[in-house]
Structure formats: structure tokens, C-alpha cells
Design a protein around this motif. Structure first.
Motif, PDB file in Angstrom:
ATOM      1  N   ARG A  67      13.236   7.968  -9.437  1.00 32.22           N
ATOM      2  CA  ARG A  67      12.368   8.862  -8.672  1.00 32.22           C
ATOM      3  C   ARG A  67      10.899   8.441  -8.782  1.00 32.22           C
ATOM      4  O   ARG A  67      10.113   8.630  -7.857  1.00 32.22           O
ATOM      5  CB  ARG A  67      12.549  10.314  -9.138  1.00 32.22           C
ATOM      6  N   THR A  68      10.551   7.842  -9.910  1.00 34.87           N
ATOM      7  CA  THR A  68       9.177   7.359 -10.091  1.00 34.87           C
ATOM      8  C   THR A  68       8.821   6.312  -9.028  1.00 34.87           C
ATOM      9  O   THR A  68       7.689   6.264  -8.548  1.00 34.87           O
ATOM     10  CB  THR A  68       9.015   6.769 -11.510  1.00 34.87           C
ATOM     11  N   ASP A  69       9.788   5.475  -8.652  1.00 32.50           N
ATOM     12  CA  ASP A  69       9.544   4.476  -7.598  1.00 32.50           C
ATOM     13  C   ASP A  69       9.113   5.197  -6.317  1.00 32.50           C
ATOM     14  O   ASP A  69       8.197   4.755  -5.613  1.00 32.50           O
ATOM     15  CB  ASP A  69      10.804   3.644  -7.323  1.00 32.50           C
ATOM     16  N   LEU A  70       9.791   6.287  -6.063  1.00 29.92           N
ATOM     17  CA  LEU A  70       9.492   7.092  -4.876  1.00 29.92           C
ATOM     18  C   LEU A  70       8.079   7.697  -4.979  1.00 29.92           C
ATOM     19  O   LEU A  70       7.319   7.702  -4.022  1.00 29.92           O
ATOM     20  CB  LEU A  70      10.538   8.205  -4.808  1.00 29.92           C
ATOM     21  N   HIS A  71       7.737   8.194  -6.176  1.00 31.17           N
ATOM     22  CA  HIS A  71       6.395   8.751  -6.373  1.00 31.17           C
ATOM     23  C   HIS A  71       5.327   7.676  -6.129  1.00 31.17           C
ATOM     24  O   HIS A  71       4.264   7.956  -5.576  1.00 31.17           O
ATOM     25  CB  HIS A  71       6.229   9.295  -7.798  1.00 31.17           C
TER      26      HIS A  71
ATOM     27  N   LYS B  74       0.856  -1.171   0.000  1.00 27.56           N
ATOM     28  CA  LYS B  74       0.000   0.000   0.000  1.00 27.56           C
ATOM     29  C   LYS B  74       0.905   1.238   0.000  1.00 27.56           C
ATOM     30  O   LYS B  74       1.974   1.212   0.602  1.00 27.56           O
ATOM     31  CB  LYS B  74      -0.833  -0.026   1.301  1.00 27.56           C
ATOM     32  N   ALA B  75       0.445   2.302  -0.678  1.00 30.13           N
ATOM     33  CA  ALA B  75       1.236   3.536  -0.705  1.00 30.13           C
ATOM     34  C   ALA B  75       1.505   4.017   0.723  1.00 30.13           C
ATOM     35  O   ALA B  75       0.696   3.799   1.621  1.00 30.13           O
ATOM     36  CB  ALA B  75       0.500   4.620  -1.487  1.00 30.13           C
ATOM     37  N   LYS B  76       2.644   4.656   0.895  1.00 30.99           N
ATOM     38  CA  LYS B  76       3.071   5.257   2.153  1.00 30.99           C
ATOM     39  C   LYS B  76       3.492   4.232   3.210  1.00 30.99           C
ATOM     40  O   LYS B  76       3.717   4.591   4.365  1.00 30.99           O
ATOM     41  CB  LYS B  76       2.003   6.204   2.713  1.00 30.99           C
TER      42      LYS B  76
ATOM     43  N   VAL C 249       5.644   4.892  -4.173  1.00 31.79           N
ATOM     44  CA  VAL C 249       5.624   4.580  -2.732  1.00 31.79           C
ATOM     45  C   VAL C 249       4.941   5.702  -1.954  1.00 31.79           C
ATOM     46  O   VAL C 249       4.184   5.452  -1.019  1.00 31.79           O
ATOM     47  CB  VAL C 249       7.072   4.369  -2.199  1.00 31.79           C
ATOM     48  N   ASP C 250       5.171   6.941  -2.356  1.00 33.34           N
ATOM     49  CA  ASP C 250       4.624   8.082  -1.620  1.00 33.34           C
ATOM     50  C   ASP C 250       3.177   8.406  -2.003  1.00 33.34           C
ATOM     51  O   ASP C 250       2.601   9.381  -1.518  1.00 33.34           O
ATOM     52  CB  ASP C 250       5.512   9.318  -1.824  1.00 33.34           C
ATOM     53  N   GLY C 251       2.589   7.595  -2.890  1.00 30.74           N
ATOM     54  CA  GLY C 251       1.183   7.776  -3.241  1.00 30.74           C
ATOM     55  C   GLY C 251       0.932   8.945  -4.176  1.00 30.74           C
ATOM     56  O   GLY C 251      -0.186   9.450  -4.265  1.00 30.74           O
ATOM     57  N   GLU C 252       1.970   9.385  -4.894  1.00 33.12           N
ATOM     58  CA  GLU C 252       1.796  10.529  -5.794  1.00 33.12           C
ATOM     59  C   GLU C 252       1.361  10.111  -7.198  1.00 33.12           C
ATOM     60  O   GLU C 252       1.032  10.954  -8.025  1.00 33.12           O
ATOM     61  CB  GLU C 252       3.107  11.337  -5.870  1.00 33.12           C
ATOM     62  N   LEU C 253       1.396   8.806  -7.481  1.00 37.17           N
ATOM     63  CA  LEU C 253       0.896   8.311  -8.774  1.00 37.17           C
ATOM     64  C   LEU C 253      -0.299   7.418  -8.497  1.00 37.17           C
ATOM     65  O   LEU C 253      -0.248   6.555  -7.617  1.00 37.17           O
ATOM     66  CB  LEU C 253       1.982   7.524  -9.512  1.00 37.17           C
ATOM     67  N   SER C 254      -1.359   7.619  -9.279  1.00 42.99           N
ATOM     68  CA  SER C 254      -2.599   6.928  -8.955  1.00 42.99           C
ATOM     69  C   SER C 254      -2.628   5.503  -9.502  1.00 42.99           C
ATOM     70  O   SER C 254      -1.979   5.186 -10.497  1.00 42.99           O
ATOM     71  CB  SER C 254      -3.784   7.718  -9.510  1.00 42.99           C
ATOM     72  N   ASN C 255      -3.399   4.680  -8.832  1.00 38.54           N
ATOM     73  CA  ASN C 255      -3.729   3.318  -9.272  1.00 38.54           C
ATOM     74  C   ASN C 255      -2.578   2.397  -9.650  1.00 38.54           C
ATOM     75  O   ASN C 255      -2.591   1.778 -10.705  1.00 38.54           O
ATOM     76  CB  ASN C 255      -4.701   3.371 -10.460  1.00 38.54           C
TER      77      ASN C 255
END
Ligand SMILES: [Zn+2]
Ligand SMILES: [Zn+2]
Length: 331
Positions: free
Chosen positions: A39-43, A8-10, A45-51
Motif C-alpha cells: 500500500r505504501t507504493d500506492l501512497h 512524478k507523483a500521480k 504514486v498518489d503523492g501522499e508521501l513527501s519527497n
């Protein structure tokens, strides 16, 4: 097999034993040697990219060896071949974008380490049509960052046409790789970093940038093009303001904070703002042809697979010294 799994994100990734995937028709089962962190991996994990697919195995800069090939009469790979697996994992081949050589915009595209499982694991499966042979010049660790920072950076760079004065805003992994190609092709390079980040500015100058300063500074001459590598929206009007007539600002990232408003006069005279989405297989082939000729050098810092969370945390905190590469089955 061992894998680092995002439930799950975060939440931190969980080290887990999961079933080894099976290659379907036209797919490769790949034993992963290394996988670079983007950096996309980070996005994700951090819930900044949807679905994202959940649970998910991250990672889309994968270097490995073909272990098994799903039933297919002719494959461009053989068992034992070294293979690179990028972000673009699958396209439908039939939508209006695919039929007009814009598979990067495919309506139904699937992405490695986002909507299909990626390389933070001992094995992965990938559609052979989207995988690359990698230049011999690079070992498994050095090749990994080329697969996203290199490829998508290269697509951003190509959008700048034959700009003589080229600006780069942000000087992280992708910018560092693409700057080498820009200099090899004789562009005048101007690099802008976070104001006061003297260390990064020095490394840009050492590489051959004509000037490196803070993003609050204006270049000594107008830029024909600028690529924004940092995910910072206010850089868009800053870069636009530095452009010559007919110039282009290319936003190279998948995610960016909001862009503040700016006077129309800054866009007037045919200036252009565009984003770059994903990559095509052709971008990859061109990039892997030019990279060893330059030769583009990568700087890496390695972590064992199990320390993926450490690598991500350091990335988020700006504490990585180079591109993080996870060692999965090191040779
Ligand atoms: Zn399509
Ligand atoms: Zn990436």
C-alpha cells in the motif's frame, strides 16, 4: 535493464530501459525474481508521501539472487544466495536512535523503493547489512509479501505485548499474515472490517477469529489491544473506545486520514495510542524465525513486471483478490 519508473507523483509508471546499477562497497547486486506490491507504493504514486527520490523505481518487498558483491572482506551472503530486501535500506548507525536500538527511527534512514531505488526492475542494489536470508519454506512468490506486510505487521503485533483479547481493524494483507501468528500464540482475535464487507469477515472467521464484524460494532468484551491496519483515521477513536484499561491502539500504517476528536474519558486509565514506524533488522530476524513455524501462509496474485500499473490500479480500487506480486525474472 527493464524497469518500471515513477517520474512524478500521480503519473503512471513508465516501462523503460535504464542502466543496470553497480554495487558499491558492502552492497549486493541482486537479480530480482519477484517483488510484492505494498500500500505504501500506492501512497508514493498518489503523492501522499513527501519527497520521494525522483525518478524512482518502487518496490520494497524484493526476493532475488545475489549476482555480484561489492568489495567487502566478509559478507553474510555469497553469489547465488537467495536474498530478501525490505523497506529499511540504510541507517547511519550513529544517531541517538541507532545507538539505542531504535534504528527504525534513524534520523538519516533511507528506504527501499522510496528514497532509494527498489525492486520494480530486473536488478537492484542493496546494502547487504539490511538484507535477509529467507526461510526455505517459501518460494519466491510467497516470500515476497512477508518482507513488508509481514515484517512491519509483526512489529505492530509485538507492540501489543501479551494482550489476550486482540482486535484488528482492517483485514488486508498485513492483518491476514499477523492474524495467523496471533492465533498460533493463542490470542483471542476480533476482526473489524468496513461495515457490510461480509466476504472479508467470513475469511477472518475461517482463519480462526472469535468474531468478525463491522468497525461500527463493539466487541463482546473489552480489547487488551487493537492494531489498525486500514489507513482510516476515524478507526482510532473507534478502537480506543473498545479498549480495556491500560490497553493500546497500534496504528500500523505509514499514512492515515485525519483522526477525529474523542472524549478524554476514552484515553483515561492509561490507554495508549501509538504508531509503528518502519522496522529494525531484529524485527526481521524474529519474524523470519517464527513465520515458517506457524507456518504463516501468504495469498498472492501475480502480474508481469510490465503490468505494475494494472496491479496498482486494482489495489487502489480494492479489486485485488490477494497480495499482488510482480514477476520479474521468474525461476
Ligand atoms: Zn541513525
Ligand atoms: Zn510496505
Amino acid at each position: 535493464m527493464r524497469a518500471m519508473v515513477l517520474d512524478k507523483a500521480k503519473l503512471p509508471l513508465q516501462a523503460r530501459d535504464v542502466p543496470k546499477p553497480k554495487p558499491g562497497r558492502g552492497h549486493l547486486l541482486v537479480r530480482v525474481n519477484s517483488c510484492a506490491v505494498c500500500r505504501t507504493d500506492l501512497h508514493v504514486v498518489d503523492g501522499e508521501l513527501s519527497n520521494p527520490k525522483l525518478p524512482l523505481i518502487l518496490g520494497h518487498q524484493i526476493v532475488g539472487r545475489v549476482e555480484e558483491i561489492g568489495e567487502e572482506a566478509h559478507s553474510k551472503f555469497q553469489i547465488g544466495d537467495r536474498v530478501g530486501i525490505p523497506w529499511l535500506g540504510w541507517t547511519d548507525g550513529e544517531c541517538v536512535y541507532c545507538r539505542s536500538n531504535r534504528e527504525n527511527l534513524c534520523d538519516r534512514a533511507r528506504f527501499t523503493g522510496y528514497t532509494i531505488d527498489g525492486g520494480y526492475a530486473e536488478f537492484t542494489v542493496a546494502d547487504a547489512r539490511f538484507c535477509f536470508h529467507l526461510p526455505e519454506h517459501y518460494n519466491d512468490v510467497d516470500a515476497a509479501p512477508l518482507l513488508c506486510a509481514g515484517l512491519i505487521g509483526y512489529r505492530s503485533y509485538r507492540k501489543t505485548g501479551n494482550a489476550r483479547c486482540l482486535g484488528m481493524y482492517g483485514f488486508g494483507n498485513a492483518a491476514h499474515l499477523i492474524a495467523q501468528i496471533a492465533l498460533y500464540e493463542g490470542r483471542d482475535l476480533f476482526v473489524f472490517t468496513r461495515p457490510g464487507d461480509v466476504k472479508t469477515q467470513q475469511s477472518a472467521k475461517a482463519l480462526g477469529a472469535k468474531l468478525a464484524g463491522g468497525s461500527d460494532e463493539m466487541p463482546p468484551e473489552k480489547l487488551d489491544a487493537a492494531i489498525i491496519f486500514a489507513s482510516v483515521g476515524p478507526l482510532v477513536p473507534a478502537a480506543l473506545h473498545a479498549l480495556a484499561k491500560g490497553g493500546i491502539v497500534v496504528c500500523g500504517g505509514i499514512h492515515m486520514s485525519d483522526i477525529p476528536s474523542f472524549p478524554y474519558a476514552d484515553l483515561w486509565e492509561e490507554r495508549v495510542i501509538t504508531s509503528v514506524a518502519n522496522l529494525t533488522r531484529r524485527d526481521g530476524e524474529e519474524f523470519f524465525e517464527i513465520a515458517p513455524r506457524v507456518p504463516v501462509r501468504t495469498h498472492t496474485e501475480t502480474f508481469p513486471l510490465e503490468e505494475a500499473n494494472v496491479a496498482l490500479d486494482r489495489f487502489r480500487a480494492g479489486k485485488l483478490k490477494a497480495t499482488a506480486v510482480l514477476l520479474v525474472n521468474p525461476n
